[in-house]
Design an enzyme around this catalytic site. Structure first.
Site, PDB file in Angstrom:
ATOM      1  N   TYR A  18       3.221  -6.988   6.315  1.00  0.00           N
ATOM      2  CA  TYR A  18       3.829  -5.668   6.005  1.00  0.00           C
ATOM      3  C   TYR A  18       2.990  -5.073   4.861  1.00  0.00           C
ATOM      4  CZ  TYR A  18       7.654  -2.765   3.669  1.00  0.00           C
ATOM      5  OH  TYR A  18       8.391  -1.769   3.332  1.00  0.00           O
ATOM      6  N   SER A  77       5.107   1.865  -0.166  1.00  0.00           N
ATOM      7  CA  SER A  77       5.813   0.684  -0.702  1.00  0.00           C
ATOM      8  C   SER A  77       5.447   0.138  -2.083  1.00  0.00           C
ATOM      9  CB  SER A  77       5.780  -0.585   0.235  1.00  0.00           C
ATOM     10  OG  SER A  77       6.425  -1.642  -0.179  1.00  0.00           O
TER      11      SER A  77
END
Length: 247
Positions: free
Chosen positions: A152, A139
């Protein structure tokens, strides 16, 4: 070089979003694909649209305890997978002050623990063939912090090191492990971002290209990493972000 005919892939998170886009890209290049997710109806709709080249296994990966059993299930339709794409993930979007132990554990479990143990369960058959491809999903938060993303972000930073460690452990057996790090693509996971037009435009401006990602932007890089073309590429994280991390 990019032909995947004769290869079998397992793609987690194939019921929607980038997981489904990646699965479709593999099918389009000749692979047979087994999708894994918890939503049976969505998996069925996806599989029905792919003309017999796909199958699916319904599983709540966040609750799985027997990875060997899952490996057996995904091997039943077409044989042992040659390719694993770990695309399933969760982002609870909680501030640092709001994160609970339960939310933290569930995020790290699905985003980081499941990719490793599923790969561990599938690697023996890849090792016997002396050929395998593992693609994890990193990510922008692998590289930088965003608001309400501490759990996350920690999991996605971990994906970078997990990918390197997988490469160190298994590449000598013909199994290369890499990751893609998507920028902002419109999916269920990024729904809150794209629900705010100003915020979505802000992120588009942060790229070198000047726009957010479209589904087809991820297909080519993923097919490359799953193909013979990537045989000497391992332990790498490939940003597919329009140059977001370059600025």
């Amino acid at each position: 070089m990019f032909d995947l005919s004769g290869k079998v892939a397992c793609v987690t998170g194939a019921s929607s979003g980038l997981g489904q886009v990646m699965a479709n890209a593999l099918v389009a290049n000749g692979a047979r694909v087994v999708g894994v997710a918890r939503r049976k109806a969505a998996l069925q709709t996806w599989s029905d649209s792919q003309s017999g080249k796909t199958a699916f296994v319904t599983s709540d990966l966040g609750e799985i305890s027997d990875y060997g059993e899952l490996a057996t299930a995904v091997s039943e339709p077409f044989g042992n997978p040659d390719i694993l794409i770990n695309a399933a993930g969760i982002n609870l979007r909680q501030s640092a002050d709001e994160v609970t132990q339960e939310g933290w554990q569930s995020t790290l479990n699905l985003n980081l623990t499941v990719p490793f143990f599923l790969a561990q369960a599938l690697v023996p058959s890849m090792r016997r063939k002396k050929w395998g491809r593992i693609v994890n999903v990193a990510s922008l938060q692998t590289y930088r912090a965003f608001a309400n993303g501490i759990a996350y972000g920690a999991s996605k930073a971990g994906i970078a090191q997990l990918t390197r460690a997988m490469a160190e452990a298994w590449s000598q057996h013909g199994i290369v492990a890499n990751a893609v790090a998507p920028g902002f693509f419109k999916t269920e996971l990024t729904g809150p971002v794209f629900a705010n037009a100003d915020l979505a435009e802000h992120h588009a401006r942060q790229t070198c290209i000047g726009r957010n990602g479209e589904s087809e932007d991820i297909a080519g890089p993923v097919v490359f990493l799953c193909s013979d073309a990537a045989g000497y590429v391992t332990g790498q994280v490939l940003p597919v972000d329009g140059g977001y991390t370059a600025k």
